[in-house]
Design a protein around this motif. Structure first.
Motif, PDB file in Angstrom:
ATOM      1  N   GLU A   1       0.798  -1.242   0.000  1.00 37.91           N
ATOM      2  CA  GLU A   1       0.000   0.000   0.000  1.00 37.91           C
ATOM      3  C   GLU A   1       0.827   1.287   0.000  1.00 37.91           C
TER       4      GLU A   1
ATOM      5  N   ARG B   1      -5.342   4.446  10.331  1.00 33.81           N
ATOM      6  CA  ARG B   1      -4.925   5.562   9.457  1.00 33.81           C
ATOM      7  C   ARG B   1      -3.765   6.361  10.029  1.00 33.81           C
TER       8      ARG B   1
ATOM      9  N   GLY C   1      -6.414   0.872   4.616  1.00 29.48           N
ATOM     10  CA  GLY C   1      -7.384  -0.068   5.154  1.00 29.48           C
ATOM     11  C   GLY C   1      -7.310  -0.185   6.671  1.00 29.48           C
TER      12      GLY C   1
END
Lengths: 107, 408
Positions: B37, B178, B175
């Motif tokens: 990510e 945060r 996901g």
């Protein structure tokens, strides 16, 4: 705090299992296994000391798991080129990681 | 042919010298926590260091002024002194982390006690820094650091889903936690945009007597060298995502990235990874000590330069020796070098704006730069990055505190 300790313990056991599996297949050096496993064992020992302060049933279960993990990692550190021991420890540490993961999810 | 060879050698040493302990720690942890990510952050970080390294190399080549000379002139004595103090603290912490890293890798290779190896490492680094010329230091540590290309081989051999890897280069909504995600964004940018690299690069350019004819080499080395060096960061992240994430391993040790290589390539991979880390981290230790000495000497107007005899630049020579000795003192306390790395990277982010602003201002100044000043494109990128740097500088420490150093 218990959840964090469970996650940390899972990580240590899983890393130990990976290291032991490599040692069992002759894919590592004796020195690397000795030094790295000793480092992981020390961290598991620290985790055990912290968990031993808890009074809940979960804390007691995790303390026992941390003790077993630290002992397994210490044995791995002293296993030299004994592949059979490394293989057995890989399985034990893998199971310890799975148990710690289950406990962590339940907390 | 000679210039081509020079550029090729420069690129090779830039690749080998790209990764330091900050990259090793943050890229591995990011991959083990968020998979692919955060790939996009590596790209943003490497473009930033390319832009500012090219700019400070160009400023050094045309104005013959290194970074801290400009800092004092552009931001004034008080703010300049503040920047100097912050930079020296960050340099010292980074140097300590790198020295600790060298000792850990030596321990993983030899099994000898950590503190003994830390002492031997500092003595060895002092001896090679004192006795070898710049080119040799750059080549030995840069070329041996190329052993880290084993990370790329290992990452490919994990057979990741390349479409998932490609998706990682597009920023997405995280996901998981945060705040932890943004902590790693800041950490990865901080690891890529380390101020000491800029100080060292700029001072080296002045020492090497760069002029307008070297500007092409400056651009090519910065773009290709750092660009290919970023491959190592990507490889670390892929390896961590494929080996550590599925097993729930949080890579908290310097030996863990090497273990990831070992899991894929076996003993030879392990040794190559350890040797690569040793030289990459050792080279960075030398760079941080020299960067610290350059900063002090340039700020106070002392005689400076690695090429100068120590008797001609005694305060400069004493400065880099003192930095090594203080770094050894920190390592001897037994504090975990990985933790020191995390602090040094996050604190270095705070010192970034005052380092990069003078470079941007002078690179735009026609009085200094004449026809070599920034074009519109360079300027737009430079300003955009400066705004980004300001944003991460403001958020870095609060994020570190709130997320407990990324552990959530």
């Amino acid at each position: 705090v218990l959840e964090q300790q469970a996650t940390g313990l899972q990580s240590l056991a899983a890393e130990g299992a990976l290291l032991a599996a490599d040692a069992a297949r002759g894919r590592s050096t004796v020195t690397f296994v000795r030094v790295h496993a000793a480092e992981l064992a020390q961290a598991a020992g620290t985790s055990e000391t912290l968990l031993a302060k808890g009074r809940t049933a979960d804390a007691r279960v995790l303390t026992a798991l941390a003790r077993r993990t630290a002992a397994d990692l210490d044995r791995l550190s002293h296993s030299g080129s004994d592949r059979a021991t490394a293989r057995r420890l890989a399985a034990d540490l893998g199971r310890a990681a799975a148990t710690a993961e289950r406990l962590g999810k339940r907390l | 042919v000679r210039q081509f060879l020079q550029i090729a050698l420069g690129i090779l040493s830039a690749i080998g010298g790209f990764v330091d302990i900050g990259d090793l720690v943050f890229n591995t942890q990011a991959g083990a926590t968020f998979g692919f990510e955060l790939m996009w952050v590596v790209v943003i970080g490497v473009v930033g260091i390319i832009i500012y390294s090219e700019m400070c190399g160009r400023v050094a080549a045309i104005s013959k002024r290194p970074v801290f000379d400009l800092v004092r002139e552009r931001v004034g004595f008080s703010a300049g002194l503040g920047t100097l103090i912050a930079s020296e603290i960050v340099n010292l912490l980074t140097c300590a982390a790198e020295v600790g890293g060298v000792a850990i890798v030596l321990q993983l290779l030899s099994g000898l006690p950590y503190r003994v190896l830390a002492l031997l490492a500092v003595v060895a680094l002092l001896v090679v820094s004192w006795s070898l010329p710049f080119e040799w230091l750059e080549r030995i540590f840069g070329y041996m650091g190329l052993c880290l290309l084993v990370l790329v081989v290992a990452a490919i051999k994990t057979h990741p889903s390349w479409s998932h890897v490609a998706h990682g280069f597009v920023p997405s909504v995280p996901g998981g936690n945060r705040l932890v995600y943004f902590y790693f964004v800041v950490g990865l940018l901080g690891a890529a945009l380390t101020p000491y690299e800029v100080y060292f690069y700029s001072s080296g350019a002045v020492e090497d007597g760069w002029g307008p004819k070297d500007l092409r080499m400056n651009k090519v080395t910065a773009v290709i060298g750092y660009g290919l060096g970023a491959l190592l960061s990507v490889a670390l992240m892929v390896l961590a995502a494929m080996v550590f994430l599925p097993r729930g391993i949080d890579p908290a040790y310097l030996g863990t990235p090497a273990l990831g290589v070992e899991a894929i390539l076996g003993k030879v991979g392990l040794i190559l990874a350890l040797v690569g880390i040793l030289f990459a981290v050792g080279g960075a230790a030398i760079e941080t000590s020299f960067a610290g000495a350059y900063n002090v000497a340039q700020f106070f107007g002392w005689q400076w330069g690695k090429r100068e005899r120590p008797s001609k630049a005694p305060r400069f020579a004493l400065s880099w020796i003192v930095i090594f000795v203080l770094a050894l003192g920190i390592v001897m306390t037994g504090y975990d070098p990985v933790k020191i790395t995390e602090y040094s990277v996050i604190f270095s982010v705070v010192a970034l704006p005052l380092t990069f602003l003078p470079i941007l201002l002078v690179a735009n100044d026609p009085v200094y730069m004449g026809r070599y000043r920034n074009g519109r494109f360079s300027n737009a990128l430079g300003v955009a990055y400066f705004i980004l740097i300001l944003a991460i500088a403001i958020t870095a420490i609060p994020l570190m505190v709130i997320t407990n150093g990324g552990t959530g």
